[in-house]
Write an enzyme that holds these catalytic residues in place. Structure first.
Site, PDB file in Angstrom:
ATOM      1  CG  ASP A  68      -0.287  -0.418   2.517  1.00 16.64           C
ATOM      2  OD1 ASP A  68       0.957  -0.468   2.558  1.00 16.64           O
ATOM      3  OD2 ASP A  68      -0.998  -0.688   3.485  1.00 16.64           O
ATOM      4  CG  ASN A 137      -8.919  -0.516  12.063  1.00 11.95           C
ATOM      5  OD1 ASN A 137      -7.982  -1.203  11.658  1.00 11.95           O
ATOM      6  ND2 ASN A 137      -9.388   0.514  11.372  1.00 11.95           N
ATOM      7  CG  HIS A 139      -5.883  -1.567   8.956  1.00 15.21           C
ATOM      8  ND1 HIS A 139      -5.907  -0.238   9.314  1.00 15.21           N
ATOM      9  CD2 HIS A 139      -4.567  -1.916   9.045  1.00 15.21           C
ATOM     10  CE1 HIS A 139      -4.696   0.178   9.587  1.00 15.21           C
ATOM     11  NE2 HIS A 139      -3.853  -0.822   9.442  1.00 15.21           N
ATOM     12  CD  GLU A 144      -8.699   1.735   7.757  1.00 16.86           C
ATOM     13  OE1 GLU A 144      -8.650   0.797   8.583  1.00 16.86           O
ATOM     14  OE2 GLU A 144      -8.075   2.806   7.915  1.00 16.86           O
TER      15      GLU A 144
HETATM   16  C1  F6R Z   1       1.384  -1.140   6.076  1.00 14.88           C
HETATM   17  C2  F6R Z   1       0.160  -1.889   6.290  1.00 14.88           C
HETATM   18  C3  F6R Z   1      -0.635  -1.707   7.542  1.00 14.88           C
HETATM   19  C4  F6R Z   1       0.197  -1.929   8.790  1.00 14.88           C
HETATM   20  C5  F6R Z   1      -0.647  -1.764  10.045  1.00 14.88           C
HETATM   21  C6  F6R Z   1       0.175  -1.938  11.312  1.00 14.88           C
HETATM   22  O1  F6R Z   1       1.944  -1.504   4.819  1.00 14.88           O
HETATM   23  O2  F6R Z   1      -0.184  -2.632   5.456  1.00 14.88           O
HETATM   24  O3  F6R Z   1      -1.713  -2.606   7.538  1.00 14.88           O
HETATM   25  O4  F6R Z   1       0.740  -3.218   8.750  1.00 14.88           O
HETATM   26  O5  F6R Z   1      -1.239  -0.494  10.045  1.00 14.88           O
HETATM   27  O6  F6R Z   1       1.155  -0.935  11.360  1.00 14.88           O
HETATM   28  P1  F6R Z   1       2.346  -1.022  12.412  1.00 14.88           P
HETATM   29  O7  F6R Z   1       3.157  -2.203  12.048  1.00 14.88           O
HETATM   30  O8  F6R Z   1       3.085   0.276  12.247  1.00 14.88           O
HETATM   31  O9  F6R Z   1       1.689  -1.166  13.761  1.00 14.88           O
END
Ligand code: F6R
Length: 242
Positions: A68, A137, A139, A144
């Protein structure tokens, strides 16, 4: 049933995940690796780099596809995922820049489908091993709650909770982007193997709901219960509600 491996800490989990990836590259030097950004996988990339350099693992033909990217940040912005992948994956591990892809959708708006990225992954032969993090959450990538399970790469607005979680990376709340481009849940589910990393107690509820709760679009990571080859690599805090 999702296989959960609980490690003493993030460092131990990161070494395990990196070893799985290095074993895959040794077996298949032309593999396609799916790479997440954020705080969860950063130590995995550092450990892959360590093992690659220590054991002279050939990564010249390894390809990497990111999950992403924010919309509205220049690709050279230090918080852009282009920048993160360039620093933590491409340069650190020593991949050929032309073998590394990050989605890009500037000028697109919410809901727009970015078919090209899914086609590029498919043309490359699909993702052999996908690294994932998880949002508090639930995701995965930036899908989301409520994102359809059959979604492909598309433009997705970020929820308030994700913007609040990611505020720590920016100087001001107003700088946190409101839109992203993200592989869809269907895109992610096409990966042949998935390792999801989750560390810290603020991930415990999302981990519990994904592993033990119903499979529902309200908890995007719960879809992984339907995947045949997925492991959650957790520290004790993230596993504390299982
Ligand atoms: C980032 C992604 C997100 C993160 C998630 C957790 O490429 O795909 O889904 O993996 O927001 O982020 P961290 O690891 O910073 O807690």
């Amino acid at each position: 049933m999702i296989d959960c491996k609980v490690f003493a800490d993030k460092a131990a989990a990161s070494v395990w995940a990196a070893s799985q990836i290095c074993d895959m590259i040794r077996d298949n030097p032309t593999a396609n690796l799916g790479v997440a950004t954020g705080s969860s996988p950063a130590d995995v990339y550092a450990e892959i780099a360590r093992q690659v350099h220590a054991d002279s693992i050939d990564v010249t033909r390894l390809r990497a596809f990111a999950l992403d990217e924010y919309l509205g940040l220049d690709t050279t912005h230090p918080q852009s995922y282009h920048y993160f992948i360039d620093e933590h994956v491409t340069k650190q591990i020593g991949l050929a820049p032309q073998n590394v892809r990050v989605p890009f959708a500037e000028g697109h708006s919410t809901g727009d489908v970015i078919d090209d990225y899914d086609a590029e992954i498919a043309d490359a032969g699909g993702i052999d091993l996908q690294i994932l993090g998880i949002g508090s959450n639930g995701h995965i990538a930036f899908n989301e709650p409520g994102t359809p399970f059959d979604s492909v790469t598309h433009v997705e607005p970020l929820t308030q909770s994700t913007r609040a979680d990611n505020r720590r990376f920016f100087d001001h709340t107003a700088e946190v982007p409101i839109l992203s481009v993200t592989q869809g849940i269907g895109t992610i589910m096409n990966a042949r193997r998935i390792i999801l990393l989750a560390f810290g107690e603020n991930k415990a509820e999302a981990v519990r709901d994904s592993v033990r709760g119903p499979v529902t679009e309200d908890v995007p990571a719960s879809v992984l219960q339907n995947h045949p080859n997925v492991v959650f690599a957790l520290d004790e805090a993230a596993a504390s509600l299982l």
